[in-house]
Each structure stands twice: as C-alpha cells, then as structure tokens.
Design an enzyme around this catalytic site. Structure first.
Site, PDB file in Angstrom:
ATOM      1  N   GLU A  54      93.859  65.629  28.725  1.00  0.00           N
ATOM      2  CA  GLU A  54      93.529  66.630  27.710  1.00  0.00           C
ATOM      3  C   GLU A  54      93.461  68.058  28.253  1.00  0.00           C
ATOM      4  OE1 GLU A  54      90.007  64.988  25.820  1.00  0.00           O
ATOM      5  OE2 GLU A  54      91.094  63.221  25.168  1.00  0.00           O
ATOM      6  N   ASN A  99      98.010  63.269  29.973  1.00  0.00           N
ATOM      7  CA  ASN A  99      97.682  62.502  28.771  1.00  0.00           C
ATOM      8  C   ASN A  99      96.940  63.430  27.799  1.00  0.00           C
ATOM      9  OD1 ASN A  99      97.364  59.843  27.469  1.00  0.00           O
ATOM     10  ND2 ASN A  99      95.176  60.026  27.961  1.00  0.00           N
ATOM     11  N   HIS A 150      95.646  58.920  18.536  1.00  0.00           N
ATOM     12  CA  HIS A 150      94.521  58.628  17.636  1.00  0.00           C
ATOM     13  C   HIS A 150      94.923  59.239  16.301  1.00  0.00           C
ATOM     14  CE1 HIS A 150      91.960  57.160  20.850  1.00  0.00           C
ATOM     15  NE2 HIS A 150      92.247  58.237  21.554  1.00  0.00           N
ATOM     16  N   GLU A 177      96.685  55.580  23.614  1.00  0.00           N
ATOM     17  CA  GLU A 177      95.338  55.330  23.057  1.00  0.00           C
ATOM     18  C   GLU A 177      95.414  55.095  21.550  1.00  0.00           C
ATOM     19  OE1 GLU A 177      92.419  58.211  24.303  1.00  0.00           O
ATOM     20  OE2 GLU A 177      93.253  58.389  26.322  1.00  0.00           O
ATOM     21  N   ASP A 224      95.181  54.227  17.816  1.00  0.00           N
ATOM     22  CA  ASP A 224      94.428  53.586  16.741  1.00  0.00           C
ATOM     23  C   ASP A 224      94.686  54.369  15.455  1.00  0.00           C
ATOM     24  OD1 ASP A 224      92.702  55.783  17.272  1.00  0.00           O
ATOM     25  OD2 ASP A 224      91.169  54.525  18.207  1.00  0.00           O
TER      26      ASP A 224
END
Ligand SMILES: *[C@@H]1O[C@H](CO)[C@@H](O)[C@H](O)[C@H]1NC(C)=O
Ligand SMILES: *[C@@H]1O[C@H](CO)[C@@H](O)[C@H](O)[C@H]1NC(C)=O
Ligand SMILES: *[C@@H]1O[C@H](CO)[C@@H](O)[C@H](O)[C@H]1NC(C)=O
Ligand SMILES: *[C@@H]1O[C@H](CO)[C@@H](O)[C@H](O)[C@H]1NC(C)=O
Length: 337
Positions: A153, A196, A232, A260, A262
C-alpha cells in the site's frame, strides 16, 4: 402409517437432491482447476487446527497461502532485534504439509508497526532496522517462500499525491520503496518481489500513480517482479477496465496476481446479492485467466465467519463452511482455460 412414512422418505430424498450441495466426490477442487495458476487464501493461525472445517478446506482447496497477520512487523519483530517466528512458522509448515506455496506478507507498510518503529527515529536509525528486518526474515524462510509483498500500500488515496504520507516517506522519502526492494533481492534472489495495493484494479488516478512509479523503478533497475492487486471489491463494482489495467503492468515485464480478493455485499445476504457476488468472483477470476502472466488468485479468508469484515458474507464459503454460489463461479471461471 407405513405408506406415509415411505412417501415422506421419498419426498425428503428428492428435496435433499435438489438443495444439498454436491457430494464430496463431485465438489470442485479449486486448486486443481486453477493449475497452472495458484488458488490461495489468507490464513489466520487463530483458526488453523482450532476450527476443523476451516482447516479441512485449507488442506484441500488451496495451493498458496498468505499469513493474514503473522508476518507483519509488529507480530514478527515486536521488540528491536527480537524475532518471534512461532505463528508464521505454523503457517509455513502447514502449507508445506499440504503441498502449497507461501506469499510472504509484508515488509514496508505504515500499519501493524511495533511501538519501537516510530517517528522519533532519524532516517539512518530507521534505515538500518528496515534492512535488518527484511534480511533476517527472508533468510529465516530461504527456499520456502514463493513471493514476498515487499511493499504494501505505498500509493496515496489522494489523487493529487503519489506516495502515501506515512512514516516511510517521512523518514526515507520516495526512496523507501526502492530501498526495501533492493534489500529484499540482496537477502534472497529467488522469491518474486511484489508491490501490493488496493483500489488499483481498474484504470484510475491511483493505478495511474502506481504505473508511473513502477515504470520509473524498472527504468532505474530496481528489483521488482510483480504487482499484487488486492481486489477488496464492492458488490457489482468489478472495474470494466481491469483486464486492460493488469495488462499494462504485464507490458512492463511484470507478473500480476489477485492477492486479497473478497466481494462486499454491504448488507445481509439474499439470493440476488449472492448471485451478483458469484458473477463478480467469476469476472475477477476470468480476468486473471485472460492474462498469461496472472499467476494466482488469493481470497482474503476462507469462510464468512472468519473474514476481516465482520458479518460481511464476503467469501466463497458461508459461516458453516458450505460452498456459496461464488465458490462454484470461481470453479467455473478456472475451468474455461
Ligand atoms: C519510539 O522509538 C524509540 C526508538 O525505538 C523508543 O525508544 C521509544 O520508546 C518509542 N516510543 C514509543 C512511544 O514507543
Ligand atoms: C486535487 O486536485 C483537483 C484539481 O486538480 C482539485 O479539484 C481537488 O480538490 C484536489 N483534491 C485534494 C484532496 O487536494
Ligand atoms: C438484496 O441485497 C442487496 C445488497 O445488499 C440489496 O441491495 C437488495 O435490496 C436486497 N434485496 C432484497 C429483496 O432484499
Ligand atoms: C485473526 O483472528 C483473530 C481472532 O478472531 C483476530 O483477532 C485477528 O484480527 C485475525 N486477523 C486478521 C488479520 O483478521
């Protein structure tokens, strides 16, 4: 009386057939369908072995794992030069026992720092521990980790800024990213080194910033192998430019991965929402399948009861570990190779 019982029995069998999930022998095994790509999950040691159904899914469905918290700075080096690998080792040992790989996570990040890494340190005082942190952990896991999220990040959410305004840019400036990547390559030349980040799945101000940063890192010869797209994603909002966006990073000679994933319903589940969630999972996995250098799809958790989003119902398995429509959609997307 007897007849009623027989009828009741026949009726229950029919209902069971219509609504039960497929028997174990016909349940898709996503790790097999994903090959040669990896299908992964974030693992949390709180539930590993303690929750048998969770562990059984981990054993059978995945070919790569990311420790959810266990390798973060505050966990693994809580006091300067005192390393605690206990929980991270549990995940690495488990992965090896089921023939799965590890995505190490992570080194340079503003969050989950121990109290001793703080703004009172000077540039030199923070640079040496950064190098020592990366080197010690990578050497501990030498030969056992497929990829490292070296930088997590780094890009600002403010469209007018490039880098995140955090302890690393305060102390080391934009060089912090290049330094971390360089230290990582020096520590172990084999693992794939990643940046990432989140909200970079489509073409937007943030992914444009990252693209410029990555282009200049590559031009400067900084070691960088791949970009992780956290993904996400909110229900119904898979960006239409996702494939084009991932491809432009591949065109800089990088691997890409969904790291990651979802899909947040932003409310309680209902049939419509679950169908849309399945479609969204399908769309993200299909995007990865379209790109030769998309190496893995990792979901952030396994079942809804152990997600980082409480009551979010964001994952492919529900709180009872039953497969949701999203699970079958992922399998279907992997099958179309
Ligand atoms: C900040 O870091 C310094 C150096 O590691 C340490 O001595 C100090 O206790 C830390 N401050 C806090 C509030 O933890
Ligand atoms: C960013 O810049 C745009 C114009 O380029 C401006 O409208 C906006 O307010 C700025 N946002 C911030 C957070 O400074
Ligand atoms: C189903 O869930 C979605 C997403 O939370 C919501 O927007 C929609 O209104 C719900 N539909 C019904 C019939 O409850
Ligand atoms: C792992 O599970 C524990 C227990 O629920 C929780 O406190 C912790 O935040 C979890 N880790 C993550 C990253 O969600």
């Amino acid at each position: 009386m007897m007849l009623t019982k027989v009828l009741y029995y026949l009726l229950s069998i029919t209902l069971l057939k219509a609504y039960a999930s497929p028997s174990p022998s016909t349940t898709p095994v996503l790790r097999d369908l994903a090959e040669p790509r990896f299908f992964g999950a974030a693992l949390n040691t709180t539930f590993l072995f303690a929750d048998k159904k969770y562990t059984q899914l981990a054993r059978t469905q995945f070919s790569i794992f990311t420790p959810e918290d266990e390798m973060k700075w505050g966990e693994i080096e809580p006091v300067q030069n005192v390393f605690d690998f206990t929980r991270a080792d549990e995940i690495v040992n488990f992965a090896e026992s089921v023939g799965a790989k590890i995505r190490g996570h992570n080194f340079l990040w503003e969050t989950h720092l121990p109290p001793w890494v703080n703004e009172s340190l000077s540039a030199t005082e923070i640079d040496r521990p950064l190098k020592h942190h990366i080197t010690t952990i990578m050497q501990h896991y030498k030969g056992r980790v497929y990829a490292w999220d070296v930088v997590n990040e780094p890009i600002s959410d403010d469209p007018n800024a490039t880098f995140r305004d955090d302890i690393w840019t305060h102390k080391l400036g934009q060089e912090s990213v290049a330094k971390a990547l360089t230290y990582a390559r020096e520590a172990d030349p084999v693992p794939k080194l990643y940046i990432n980040d989140y909200n970079i799945e489509g073409i937007n101000a943030k992914s444009n910033s990252l693209y410029e940063v990555v282009k200049s890192l590559k031009q400067d010869g900084i070691p960088l192998d791949a970009i992780g797209f956290q993904s996400h994603i909110t229900l119904g909002q898979v960006p239409s430019s996702m494939q084009e966006n991932l491809q432009r990073f591949v065109d800089l000679d990088l691997d890409v991965a969904i790291t990651e994933l979802d899909i947040n319903l932003l409310g309680p589940a209902n049939e419509t929402a679950l169908a849309q969630q399945a479609e969204d999972y399908h769309s993200v996995v299909s995007t990865c399948m379209e790109i030769e250098r998309c190496v893995s799809v990792t979901v952030w958790g396994i079942s809804d009861d152990h997600s980082w989003i409480p009551n979010g119902e964001v994952l492919p398995w529900d709180g009872n570990k039953n497969p949701k429509p999203a699970f079958f959609a992922i399998g279907d997307a992997f099958k179309r190779k």
